[in-house]
Design a protein around this motif. Structure first.
Motif, PDB file in Angstrom:
ATOM      1  N   ALA A 117      16.924   5.522  53.460  1.00  0.00           N
ATOM      2  CA  ALA A 117      15.567   5.371  52.941  1.00  0.00           C
ATOM      3  C   ALA A 117      14.664   6.435  53.531  1.00  0.00           C
ATOM      4  O   ALA A 117      14.712   6.719  54.731  1.00  0.00           O
ATOM      5  CB  ALA A 117      15.025   3.982  53.250  1.00  0.00           C
ATOM      6  N   GLU A 118      13.833   7.010  52.684  1.00  0.00           N
ATOM      7  CA  GLU A 118      12.838   7.981  53.127  1.00  0.00           C
ATOM      8  C   GLU A 118      11.466   7.315  53.049  1.00  0.00           C
ATOM      9  O   GLU A 118      10.978   6.987  51.966  1.00  0.00           O
ATOM     10  CB  GLU A 118      12.873   9.230  52.242  1.00  0.00           C
ATOM     11  N   GLU A 119      10.849   7.106  54.188  1.00  0.00           N
ATOM     12  CA  GLU A 119       9.596   6.348  54.232  1.00  0.00           C
ATOM     13  C   GLU A 119       8.634   7.001  55.215  1.00  0.00           C
ATOM     14  O   GLU A 119       8.986   7.271  56.367  1.00  0.00           O
ATOM     15  CB  GLU A 119       9.884   4.893  54.643  1.00  0.00           C
ATOM     16  N   LYS A 120       7.402   7.277  54.738  1.00  0.00           N
ATOM     17  CA  LYS A 120       6.398   7.902  55.605  1.00  0.00           C
ATOM     18  C   LYS A 120       5.888   6.909  56.648  1.00  0.00           C
ATOM     19  O   LYS A 120       5.538   7.292  57.753  1.00  0.00           O
ATOM     20  CB  LYS A 120       5.249   8.433  54.756  1.00  0.00           C
ATOM     21  N   GLU A 121       5.833   5.632  56.253  1.00  0.00           N
ATOM     22  CA  GLU A 121       5.411   4.622  57.216  1.00  0.00           C
ATOM     23  C   GLU A 121       6.580   4.247  58.126  1.00  0.00           C
ATOM     24  O   GLU A 121       7.701   4.695  57.940  1.00  0.00           O
ATOM     25  CB  GLU A 121       4.877   3.391  56.471  1.00  0.00           C
ATOM     26  N   GLU A 122       6.311   3.395  59.108  1.00  0.00           N
ATOM     27  CA  GLU A 122       7.343   3.042  60.083  1.00  0.00           C
ATOM     28  C   GLU A 122       8.501   2.303  59.414  1.00  0.00           C
ATOM     29  O   GLU A 122       8.331   1.279  58.768  1.00  0.00           O
ATOM     30  CB  GLU A 122       6.745   2.166  61.184  1.00  0.00           C
ATOM     31  N   LEU A 123       9.694   2.859  59.568  1.00  0.00           N
ATOM     32  CA  LEU A 123      10.899   2.255  59.039  1.00  0.00           C
ATOM     33  C   LEU A 123      11.670   1.652  60.201  1.00  0.00           C
ATOM     34  O   LEU A 123      12.152   2.360  61.072  1.00  0.00           O
ATOM     35  CB  LEU A 123      11.756   3.301  58.321  1.00  0.00           C
ATOM     36  N   GLN A 124      11.788   0.334  60.229  1.00  0.00           N
ATOM     37  CA  GLN A 124      12.402  -0.330  61.376  1.00  0.00           C
ATOM     38  C   GLN A 124      13.898  -0.528  61.212  1.00  0.00           C
ATOM     39  O   GLN A 124      14.650  -0.435  62.179  1.00  0.00           O
ATOM     40  CB  GLN A 124      11.719  -1.684  61.622  1.00  0.00           C
ATOM     41  N   ASN A 125      14.351  -0.804  59.989  1.00  0.00           N
ATOM     42  CA  ASN A 125      15.775  -1.095  59.813  1.00  0.00           C
ATOM     43  C   ASN A 125      16.134  -0.998  58.337  1.00  0.00           C
ATOM     44  O   ASN A 125      15.296  -1.233  57.467  1.00  0.00           O
ATOM     45  CB  ASN A 125      16.106  -2.494  60.339  1.00  0.00           C
ATOM     46  N   ILE A 126      17.391  -0.641  58.072  1.00  0.00           N
ATOM     47  CA  ILE A 126      17.919  -0.666  56.702  1.00  0.00           C
ATOM     48  C   ILE A 126      19.357  -1.148  56.778  1.00  0.00           C
ATOM     49  O   ILE A 126      20.152  -0.640  57.567  1.00  0.00           O
ATOM     50  CB  ILE A 126      17.813   0.718  56.024  1.00  0.00           C
ATOM     51  N   VAL A 127      19.671  -2.164  55.986  1.00  0.00           N
ATOM     52  CA  VAL A 127      21.002  -2.753  55.982  1.00  0.00           C
ATOM     53  C   VAL A 127      21.465  -2.864  54.540  1.00  0.00           C
ATOM     54  O   VAL A 127      20.700  -3.279  53.660  1.00  0.00           O
ATOM     55  CB  VAL A 127      21.004  -4.151  56.639  1.00  0.00           C
ATOM     56  N   GLN A 128      22.707  -2.483  54.293  1.00  0.00           N
ATOM     57  CA  GLN A 128      23.286  -2.630  52.960  1.00  0.00           C
ATOM     58  C   GLN A 128      24.173  -3.857  52.940  1.00  0.00           C
ATOM     59  O   GLN A 128      25.108  -3.986  53.733  1.00  0.00           O
ATOM     60  CB  GLN A 128      24.090  -1.386  52.588  1.00  0.00           C
ATOM     61  N   ARG A 129      23.885  -4.762  52.031  1.00  0.00           N
ATOM     62  CA  ARG A 129      24.693  -5.960  51.851  1.00  0.00           C
ATOM     63  C   ARG A 129      25.231  -5.959  50.420  1.00  0.00           C
ATOM     64  O   ARG A 129      24.568  -6.419  49.496  1.00  0.00           O
ATOM     65  CB  ARG A 129      23.876  -7.223  52.112  1.00  0.00           C
ATOM     66  N   GLY A 130      26.404  -5.415  50.261  1.00  0.00           N
ATOM     67  CA  GLY A 130      26.999  -5.329  48.932  1.00  0.00           C
ATOM     68  C   GLY A 130      26.171  -4.436  48.031  1.00  0.00           C
ATOM     69  O   GLY A 130      25.984  -3.257  48.306  1.00  0.00           O
ATOM     70  N   GLU A 131      25.664  -4.983  46.957  1.00  0.00           N
ATOM     71  CA  GLU A 131      24.906  -4.216  45.970  1.00  0.00           C
ATOM     72  C   GLU A 131      23.402  -4.268  46.215  1.00  0.00           C
ATOM     73  O   GLU A 131      22.617  -3.941  45.323  1.00  0.00           O
ATOM     74  CB  GLU A 131      25.218  -4.736  44.565  1.00  0.00           C
ATOM     75  N   LYS A 132      22.984  -4.697  47.402  1.00  0.00           N
ATOM     76  CA  LYS A 132      21.558  -4.764  47.724  1.00  0.00           C
ATOM     77  C   LYS A 132      21.269  -4.037  49.031  1.00  0.00           C
ATOM     78  O   LYS A 132      22.084  -4.028  49.949  1.00  0.00           O
ATOM     79  CB  LYS A 132      21.092  -6.217  47.816  1.00  0.00           C
ATOM     80  N   LEU A 133      20.084  -3.423  49.077  1.00  0.00           N
ATOM     81  CA  LEU A 133      19.588  -2.813  50.307  1.00  0.00           C
ATOM     82  C   LEU A 133      18.456  -3.666  50.843  1.00  0.00           C
ATOM     83  O   LEU A 133      17.562  -4.072  50.090  1.00  0.00           O
ATOM     84  CB  LEU A 133      19.058  -1.396  50.036  1.00  0.00           C
ATOM     85  N   CYS A 134      18.487  -3.926  52.130  1.00  0.00           N
ATOM     86  CA  CYS A 134      17.421  -4.668  52.796  1.00  0.00           C
ATOM     87  C   CYS A 134      16.704  -3.710  53.730  1.00  0.00           C
ATOM     88  O   CYS A 134      17.290  -3.215  54.696  1.00  0.00           O
ATOM     89  CB  CYS A 134      17.992  -5.850  53.555  1.00  0.00           C
ATOM     90  N   ILE A 135      15.447  -3.425  53.446  1.00  0.00           N
ATOM     91  CA  ILE A 135      14.659  -2.474  54.236  1.00  0.00           C
ATOM     92  C   ILE A 135      13.538  -3.225  54.942  1.00  0.00           C
ATOM     93  O   ILE A 135      12.769  -3.951  54.308  1.00  0.00           O
ATOM     94  CB  ILE A 135      14.059  -1.368  53.340  1.00  0.00           C
ATOM     95  N   VAL A 136      13.446  -3.059  56.244  1.00  0.00           N
ATOM     96  CA  VAL A 136      12.365  -3.645  57.029  1.00  0.00           C
ATOM     97  C   VAL A 136      11.387  -2.533  57.378  1.00  0.00           C
ATOM     98  O   VAL A 136      11.755  -1.553  58.033  1.00  0.00           O
ATOM     99  CB  VAL A 136      12.888  -4.320  58.305  1.00  0.00           C
ATOM    100  N   SER A 137      10.147  -2.687  56.931  1.00  0.00           N
ATOM    101  CA  SER A 137       9.140  -1.645  57.105  1.00  0.00           C
ATOM    102  C   SER A 137       7.775  -2.284  57.329  1.00  0.00           C
ATOM    103  O   SER A 137       7.573  -3.471  57.063  1.00  0.00           O
ATOM    104  CB  SER A 137       9.110  -0.735  55.875  1.00  0.00           C
ATOM    105  N   SER A 138       6.844  -1.462  57.788  1.00  0.00           N
ATOM    106  CA  SER A 138       5.475  -1.955  57.971  1.00  0.00           C
ATOM    107  C   SER A 138       4.704  -1.999  56.660  1.00  0.00           C
ATOM    108  O   SER A 138       3.586  -2.505  56.613  1.00  0.00           O
ATOM    109  CB  SER A 138       4.739  -1.066  58.977  1.00  0.00           C
ATOM    110  N   CYS A 139       5.293  -1.467  55.596  1.00  0.00           N
ATOM    111  CA  CYS A 139       4.651  -1.483  54.276  1.00  0.00           C
ATOM    112  C   CYS A 139       4.607  -2.909  53.744  1.00  0.00           C
ATOM    113  O   CYS A 139       5.631  -3.605  53.681  1.00  0.00           O
ATOM    114  CB  CYS A 139       5.415  -0.581  53.310  1.00  0.00           C
TER     115      CYS A 139
END
Length: 432
Positions: free
Chosen positions: A268-290
């Motif tokens: 993931a390319e994110e200008k705001e704070e990107l805390q974590n990215i996890v791929q679970r099968g066909e889904k991406l879970c992104i934790v961000s301050s957005c």
């Protein structure tokens, strides 16, 4: 026989040893209704945990494998399942006018006419940059029987290396360990800069042809080539609304990658704070301050095999390593390689013996001569290490049978990987 069958056999023996019929029935019902399901559930959870540990130990190196290559512009296939252009702008036809040339010469002192690849050894290219020769050529317009003299120089092209540097920052931001990219072609790209143009042109003429005489370098100049790699840029929407996290500051965003495939890696390319990215099968879970649903810039690292009809004029190179479980375990716990045999096995794991064959290493106070290799990860900042006080680690290679003009570049890739292992040394290489 697996452990579950062993357990069933043991229960069966115990049942046979019970003399009282009522007790035997009660024991059987207890085993079948409670104990065996509990045992099987426990075994499955243990197996799932073991599989997850194995995945975490093995995915760091080859999950985000990067492949690089060169393709003639006319053969670039934007629908290819694996490889695409590093810069989409390369697919656009070069279009400039006499007015552009005259204006750029006056304001900037030069104009980039085209990008070429120098098919020659690394040391020869270094001599070219030192001498900085000027080459002559002609510019033909629609005016008949008239050719205008031009002068050009070759300049390093760094726009593709800039893309690699951006990818490095993306890896770090997504919490993925960086592995040196095997990309020798990018260090051989050069821009043909127009530095002089014969007087007399008004700017109204149309360019019909440009021809340049590169002299002794003519056989090394390759035209109309596009660097390609297995990284693709996507723009994906969030699914639903962001879910607040427990810290009340971060939000969880869910993205679907079903259309592209779960076998690929995603950053993931994110200008705001990107805390974590996890791929679970066909889904991406992104934790961000957005806190709002949005479109996400995603870089997809495509995994797969070349199809049977794929053909490349020059080899496609990659940074894949073949590793044993013990090597993955050492990397997981940051255990450093300490012996010559382990170092040799590490280098040989890249499978580059067709190009260069590792021979030996030696620790020196100073390099005996200027190293024949360069630092591929030049964009990695190191503000702590004092290179002046460092010992030198010199790696020796013998040339392989393939692509003589790429061998020092591939040795540079291997040396740069060893440099990541031994930050306490300044690493260099030579080909015997």
């Amino acid at each position: 026989m697996d452990r579950t069958e062993d357990m069933k056999e043991m229960i069966q023996r115990e049942i046979q040893n019970i003399k009282n019929l009522e007790e035997r029935v009660a024991f059987r019902e207890l085993m079948e209704g409670v104990f065996l399901p509990l045992y099987e559930t426990n075994r499955k959870m243990y197996q799932d945990l073991e599989d997850r540990i194995q995945e975490e130990l093995s995915c760091d190196v080859n999950r985000c494998l990067i492949r690089t290559g060169l393709v003639e512009r006319k053969y670039v296939d934007v629908s290819h399942h694996l490889m695409g252009p590093m810069l989409e702008k390369d697919l656009e036809k070069e279009n400039y006018s006499i007015t552009d040339l005259l204006s750029s010469l006056e304001t900037k002192g030069g104009y980039p006419l085209m990008t070429v690849m120098l098919q020659c050894d690394y040391l020869n290219i270094q001599e070219l940059w030192k001498k900085d020769p000027e080459f002559q050529g002609f510019l033909e317009t629609e005016q008949p029987d008239k050719a205008w003299e031009i002068t050009v120089r070759l300049r390093r092209n760094t726009k593709y290396l800039d893309e690699v540097a951006k990818l490095y920052k993306l890896f770090i931001k997504n919490g993925i360990p960086w592995q040196t990219i095997n990309s020798p072609y990018l260090y051989k790209m050069a821009d043909v800069m127009l530095t002089g143009l014969e007087d007399g042109l008004t700017g109204q003429e149309k360019i019909r042809k440009i021809e340049i005489q590169f002299g002794n370098w003519s056989s090394s100049i390759q035209y109309d080539l596009v660097p390609v790699w297995n990284v693709r840029k996507l723009l994906l929407d969030s699914i639903g609304f962001p879910v607040p996290c427990e810290d009340h500051k971060s939000y969880e965003h869910i993205l679907s990658v079903k259309e592209y495939g779960a076998e690929h890696a995603y950053l993931a390319e994110e200008k705001e704070e990107l805390q974590n990215i996890v791929q679970r099968g066909e889904k991406l879970c992104i934790v961000s301050s957005c806190s709002e649903a949005k479109k996400w810039n995603i870089h997809m690292i495509q995994n797969g095999r070349d199809s049977r009809i794929d053909h490349y004029t020059w080899p496609v190179l990659e940074n894949r390593r073949t590793e044993s479980f013990s090597e993955r375990f050492k990397r997981k716990w940051e255990m450093c390689i300490r012996t010559r045999a382990e170092l040799a096995r590490f280098i040989q794991g890249f499978g580059m013996e067709d190009y260069v064959r590792y021979q030996d290493c030696e620790v020196l106070d100073q390099f005996p001569e200027v190293p024949q290799t360069y630092f591929v990860n030049y964009f990695v900042e190191d503000e702590i290490r004092d290179t002046k006080a460092q010992k030198k680690l010199l790696l020796s290679f013998r040339p392989g049978d393939k692509e003589k003009w790429l061998q020092r570049d591939i040795a540079s890739f291997l040396v740069s990987e060893v440099q990541r292992l031994y930050p306490e040394y300044e690493c260099g290489g030579k080909i015997l």
